[in-house]
Structure formats: structure tokens, C-alpha cells
Design a protein around this motif. Structure first.
Motif, mmCIF file in Angstrom:
data_model
loop_
_atom_site.group_PDB
_atom_site.id
_atom_site.type_symbol
_atom_site.label_atom_id
_atom_site.label_comp_id
_atom_site.label_asym_id
_atom_site.label_seq_id
_atom_site.Cartn_x
_atom_site.Cartn_y
_atom_site.Cartn_z
ATOM 1 N N LEU A 15 0.853 -1.307 -0.077
ATOM 2 C CA LEU A 15 -0.045 0.005 -0.148
ATOM 3 C C LEU A 15 0.992 1.344 -0.122
ATOM 4 O O LEU A 15 0.541 2.298 -0.919
ATOM 5 C CB LEU A 15 -1.073 -0.287 1.297
ATOM 6 C CG LEU A 15 -1.976 -1.040 1.256
ATOM 7 C CD1 LEU A 15 -2.980 -0.968 2.582
ATOM 8 C CD2 LEU A 15 -2.982 -0.908 -0.056
ATOM 9 N N GLU A 16 1.965 1.271 0.744
ATOM 10 C CA GLU A 16 2.739 2.471 0.744
ATOM 11 C C GLU A 16 3.461 2.585 -0.620
ATOM 12 O O GLU A 16 3.711 3.938 -0.845
ATOM 13 C CB GLU A 16 3.907 2.229 1.829
ATOM 14 C CG GLU A 16 3.261 2.355 3.195
ATOM 15 C CD GLU A 16 4.234 1.732 4.283
ATOM 16 O OE1 GLU A 16 5.548 1.686 3.934
ATOM 17 O OE2 GLU A 16 3.977 1.683 5.562
ATOM 18 N N ALA A 18 2.308 1.785 -3.442
ATOM 19 C CA ALA A 18 1.173 2.231 -4.384
ATOM 20 C C ALA A 18 0.957 3.765 -4.271
ATOM 21 O O ALA A 18 0.908 4.508 -5.220
ATOM 22 C CB ALA A 18 -0.120 1.147 -4.241
ATOM 23 N N ILE A 19 0.938 4.039 -2.926
ATOM 24 C CA ILE A 19 0.604 5.588 -2.694
ATOM 25 C C ILE A 19 1.909 6.402 -3.112
ATOM 26 O O ILE A 19 1.840 7.424 -3.690
ATOM 27 C CB ILE A 19 0.546 5.778 -1.173
ATOM 28 C CG1 ILE A 19 -0.715 5.051 -0.686
ATOM 29 C CG2 ILE A 19 0.531 7.194 -0.667
ATOM 30 C CD1 ILE A 19 -1.119 5.014 0.907
ATOM 31 N N ALA A 20 3.104 5.852 -3.010
ATOM 32 C CA ALA A 20 4.220 6.640 -3.309
ATOM 33 C C ALA A 20 4.050 6.777 -4.975
ATOM 34 O O ALA A 20 4.707 7.709 -5.399
ATOM 35 C CB ALA A 20 5.631 5.891 -2.900
ATOM 36 N N VAL A 22 1.782 6.931 -6.986
ATOM 37 C CA VAL A 22 0.812 7.811 -7.383
ATOM 38 C C VAL A 22 1.271 9.263 -7.116
ATOM 39 O O VAL A 22 1.265 10.175 -7.746
ATOM 40 C CB VAL A 22 -0.671 7.396 -6.629
ATOM 41 C CG1 VAL A 22 -1.508 8.784 -6.801
ATOM 42 C CG2 VAL A 22 -1.433 6.084 -7.241
ATOM 43 N N VAL A 23 1.777 9.529 -6.126
ATOM 44 C CA VAL A 23 2.136 10.930 -5.536
ATOM 45 C C VAL A 23 3.302 11.190 -6.272
ATOM 46 O O VAL A 23 3.497 12.489 -6.756
ATOM 47 C CB VAL A 23 2.601 10.961 -4.118
ATOM 48 C CG1 VAL A 23 3.170 12.155 -3.678
ATOM 49 C CG2 VAL A 23 1.248 10.650 -2.967
#
Length: 134
Positions: A15-16, A18-20, A22-23
Motif C-alpha cells: 500500500l505504501e 502504491a501511494i508513493a 501515485v504521489v
């Protein structure tokens, strides 16, 4: 089989990551736009060109658009600089605070270079007298 896949997806690392991604993609788009729409037109105005990205080199029937390439290089360098100065450097300073210093329990004998306890007054290998470290 599906439960293992579900556990894999629900782990924090995935999850981290994936967030990284996208950001990071959004940040790269912002920097690319800044370079293309603000920075390189300013550079082009200083150089007397109407548009920096319109710089081309014609060889035969081929047109090499090196202005667009320079935009991409400048955007990459800006993203790399921001990552280094605002993410990596503070992270290294913060993580250095939490690194536990390893306590020294042994040292080398100055005569025979064998390993002896730091509080030893005499080397057990060569029997040389050494100053104990406190």
C-alpha cells in the motif's frame, strides 16, 4: 491461494508503494509542467527564442527536437534534486538519530594485535601489559 494474494496486497509495504507511485507521478507532472510552461520559456526569452521547446536541428529530412529533450532533462534534474534535498537527506538525518551505537567491548593488543577485552590490563596471547580502557 486467493487468501495469500489478499494478505500480500493488504501488507503495509504494498500500500505504501502504491501511494508513493501515485504521489510521485503527480509530482512529476507538476514539475514537468513547471519546466515546460514557466522555466524554459523564461530561459528562451533570455536567449531570444520564442519557445525553448521549439528548438530543433534539421539534418536532411529529419528534424531533431532537442528543446523537448532539454525540457525532459531539466524536469528530471529538478525531481531528483527535490527527492534528494527534501526526502533523502532529512530521512538520513532522522534515521541516524535512532541508530543505536554499538558498545565497544573488545580492542586490539598493541603488541600482537589479538583481540582482548577493553578492560584487560594484560594481553592473554602475548602477556604484554596494556592500559585498561574504562
Amino acid at each position: 491461494m486467493l487468501s495469500g494474494f489478499k494478505k500480500f496486497l493488504m501488507r503495509g509495504n504494498v500500500l505504501e508503494l502504491a501511494i508513493a507511485v501515485v504521489v510521485g507521478t503527480a509530482f512529476t507532472a507538476i514539475v514537468s509542467s513547471f519546466v515546460k510552461d514557466v522555466l524554459t520559456p523564461l530561459i528562451a526569452a533570455i536567449g531570444g527564442q520564442p519557445d525553448f521547446s521549439a528548438l530543433t536541428l534539421t539534418i536532411g529530412a529529419s528534424e531533431i527536437r532537442y528543446g523537448v529533450f532539454l525540457n525532459a532533462v531539466i524536469a528530471f534534474l529538478m525531481v531528483a534534486a527535490v527527492i534528494y534535498f527534501f526526502v533523502l537527506t532529512p530521512y538520513e538525518k532522522l534515521s541516524a538519530r535512532f541508530v543505536k551505537q554499538e558498545e565497544i567491548t573488545h580492542r586490539e593488543c598493541p603488541e600482537c594485535l589479538s583481540e582482548i577485552p577493553k578492560a584487560a590490563a594484560r594481553c592473554f596471547q602475548c602477556t604484554a601489559q596494556v592500559m585498561p580502557l574504562v
